[in-house]
Every structure is written in structure tokens, then in C-alpha cells.
Scaffold this active site. Structure first.
Site, PDB file in Angstrom:
ATOM      1  N   CYS A  70      57.655  48.212 110.301  1.00 24.68           N
ATOM      2  CA  CYS A  70      56.205  48.335 110.140  1.00 24.68           C
ATOM      3  C   CYS A  70      55.698  47.055 109.476  1.00 24.68           C
ATOM      4  O   CYS A  70      56.308  46.000 109.631  1.00 24.68           O
ATOM      5  CB  CYS A  70      55.824  49.603 109.375  1.00 24.68           C
ATOM      6  SG  CYS A  70      56.285  49.609 107.631  1.00 24.68           S
ATOM      7  N   HIS A  71      54.600  47.144 108.730  1.00 21.00           N
ATOM      8  CA  HIS A  71      54.021  45.956 108.107  1.00 21.00           C
ATOM      9  C   HIS A  71      54.825  45.506 106.885  1.00 21.00           C
ATOM     10  O   HIS A  71      55.221  44.349 106.785  1.00 21.00           O
ATOM     11  CB  HIS A  71      52.566  46.225 107.735  1.00 21.00           C
ATOM     12  CG  HIS A  71      51.828  45.005 107.277  1.00 21.00           C
ATOM     13  ND1 HIS A  71      50.674  45.090 106.565  1.00 21.00           N
ATOM     14  CD2 HIS A  71      52.069  43.679 107.436  1.00 21.00           C
ATOM     15  CE1 HIS A  71      50.228  43.864 106.300  1.00 21.00           C
ATOM     16  NE2 HIS A  71      51.065  42.993 106.822  1.00 21.00           N
TER      17      HIS A  71
END
Length: 115
Positions: A73-74
């Protein structure tokens, strides 16, 4: 659930290929579509699968439970939740990429934009 840093990804990938011959490992990108358009990893030796976190409970059966999966993810929080969910649902070879695509850019590929 195990976590790896982006700098450990090549070792994880080599181990995954050795432990599951003939099976291509996957990076499961659980970010939103706009995030994936902003910055993405380049698939090399693995399949890149886009499945936003909110869609995982409805779509996780599209994944092979025996396939090695690294969640991304981020920054690593959403992917950690998805990795835990997959483990709880019978996936045996799952890791979280700690630091997410932000760390991927810093540790592996500075060509990947940060946001």
C-alpha cells in the site's frame, strides 16, 4: 504475518520462487486506483495485482491460496491489515511490504514517484 522491507523484496521473491516452483509470486497492491495511477511498481519476476483494500473481502477468492503474495500500500498499514486478513482466510505464504510504495521508492526504485 511476516513483514519485509522493500530492500528485502528480492530475497523474499527468490525464496518464494524456490519454495513454490512453477508458481509466479504476486504483489497485491491494495491502494486506491488513483494511487496506483500516481505511482506503481514495475512487475519483474512477479505478477502485479491491483485489488483496493475495500474490495478484498469480496474478491480475495480470485487469489490462489498457495501462491506467495506480498501486500503493498502507501506506507504499509492497509497492506498489513490485508495480509492479516488473507492469513486468517487460509493463505499460507503472505508478507506485508513494510513502508509501502513510499519506502519502495526510497529503497528500490527512485523512479517511482512519492506522494
Amino acid at each position: 504475518m511476516q513483514s519485509i522491507s522493500p530492500s528485502q523484496f528480492d530475497t523474499w521473491l527468490a525464496d518464494a520462487v524456490q519454495q513454490s516452483p512453477g508458481v509466479t509470486p504476486a504483489v497485491l497492491d491494495v491502494r486506491e486506483p488513483w494511487e496506483q495511477q500516481t505511482a506503481s511498481v514495475k512487475a519483474a519476476g512477479f505478477d502485479l495485482i491491483a485489488m483496493p483494500m475495500r474490495s478484498v473481502p469480496a474478491r480475495y477468492l480470485e487469489l490462489d491460496r498457495s501462491r506467495p503474495v506480498a501486500c503493498l500500500c502507501h506506507h504499509g498499514a492497509r497492506s498489513a491489515q490485508v495480509a492479516q486478513f488473507l492469513v486468517q482466510n487460509g493463505f499460507s505464504a503472505v508478507v506485508n511490504i513494510h513502508g509501502g510504495i513510499n519506502a519502495w521508492s526510497q529503497q528500490r526504485d527512485p523512479g517511482v514517484p512519492t506522494y
